[in-house]
Motif scaffolding. Sequence first.
Motif, PDB file in Angstrom:
ATOM      1  N   HIS A  19       0.848  -1.197   0.000  1.00  0.00           N
ATOM      2  CA  HIS A  19       0.000   0.000   0.000  1.00  0.00           C
ATOM      3  C   HIS A  19       0.884   1.248   0.000  1.00  0.00           C
ATOM      4  N   HIS A  21       1.132   4.941  -2.199  1.00  0.00           N
ATOM      5  CA  HIS A  21       0.702   5.880  -3.246  1.00  0.00           C
ATOM      6  C   HIS A  21       1.944   6.589  -3.778  1.00  0.00           C
ATOM      7  N   HIS A 203      -9.799   1.327  -0.409  1.00  0.00           N
ATOM      8  CA  HIS A 203      -9.762   2.037   0.874  1.00  0.00           C
ATOM      9  C   HIS A 203     -11.174   1.945   1.452  1.00  0.00           C
ATOM     10  N   HIS A 227      -6.619   0.218   4.986  1.00  0.00           N
ATOM     11  CA  HIS A 227      -6.984   0.772   6.306  1.00  0.00           C
ATOM     12  C   HIS A 227      -8.085  -0.024   7.020  1.00  0.00           C
ATOM     13  N   ASP A 288       1.598   3.580   3.212  1.00  0.00           N
ATOM     14  CA  ASP A 288       0.616   4.524   2.654  1.00  0.00           C
ATOM     15  C   ASP A 288       1.331   5.629   1.871  1.00  0.00           C
TER      16      ASP A 288
HETATM   17 ZN   LIG Z   1      -3.859   4.877   1.081  1.00  0.00          ZN
END
Ligand SMILES: [Zn+2]
Length: 356
Positions: A19, A21, A203, A227, A288
């Motif tokens: 995960h 971005h 998500h 999450h 993240d």
């Molecule tokens: Zn994320």
Amino acid sequence: MMDNEVDVFYRELPKVELHAHLNGSVSCPTIEKLISRKPHLNIGHGMTAIGKGQRRTLDECFQVFKVIHQLVDTEEDILMVATDVIKEFAADGVKYLELRSTPREEKHTGLTKKSYIETVIKAIKQCKSEGVDIDVRFLVAIDRRNGTEVAMETVKLAEDFMLSSDGLVLGLDLSGDPTVGHGKDLLPALQKAKNCGLKLSLHLSEVPSQLEESDLLLDLPPDRIGHGTFLHPAMGGSQGIVDKVVKHNIPLELCLTSNVKGQTVARYSDHHFKHWYQMGHPSVICTDDKGVFSTDLSQEYQLAASTFDLSREAVWKLSHDAIDCIFAPDTVKQQLKQKWIYLKPQVFHYRETDSL
Ligand SMILES: [Zn+2]
Ligand SMILES: CC(C)=CCNc1ncnc2c1ncn2[C@@H]1O[C@H](COP(=O)(O)O)[C@@H](O)[C@H]1O
């Protein structure tokens, strides 16, 4: 990043990052390069990262992405950012990375969604040809704020690339400001994606108000959950939702620093990792946005271990079990498991006196 604070065990631990971005993962040195390419934007470094001990509201965090997007708006920028991010993950001991990013169109620079994805793929191939020791795959992201039509268009693009990228594009991510838009408008696009063989990482329940949406999207079902902060009854969710997640055995991607700095979780010891991990449910530690949240994956593993009192053997198992949650095919899982077997004596070597 922050090498001196992280024990060498966590650095050397082979890791899987599921995960991340792309534009949230840009490091300080890369931001400096971007700022010097675009001095006219008057962007200071303090605007793109949240330091140690700092907190931001969710809204403020999403403003940070807007600033980074201003800095990353040409093919050249994307190529540099993606290459740097991949090399940084590799240097942190990540052996397999699923990078996700929202394709953008920038009329003033000629960037199109197609060329955006092509450029990320180019960076992945370039790193591979340079012999960087990491297997990188790509998930095309849908920003929930952009609605039904854009979501459909993104699915089509992702499908085309899945068929033409030699297995580099594996699936879709659904992300973006959780307080904007509703998953029901995106359901047809996500269903279509699933039907054509794209894997789905969604998500879910990043904020408390999304329970009904999560319930709906869990019926797809997705292949992984990002999450899932408020799914568990202890976090305000429901047993029915937990039952669905367990029934479909959907792994959770858990990002401790992101949730604490974004203030959806009050303190590390309150993180929902503990509920899912205790249940023996597949739980994968992830970053993240390692740039925005000033962290890296080694640090996140160390944080999980110190917060929840995990032994080194338990940490090893955590990173090893993440292999079963990747979207790449079984052959890749087997290769990674071999790598873990090969590396284990080295990682534990100078720890022989410690209890394992
Ligand atoms: Zn994320
Ligand atoms: C605000 C906060 C606490 C962030 C952490 N949680 C997140 N939740 C939802 N979407 C996200 C999050 N972090 C990054 N993204 C998505 O990733 C984008 C940045 O990476 P990229 O441009 O897709 O390459 C953001 O614009 C957003 O759409």
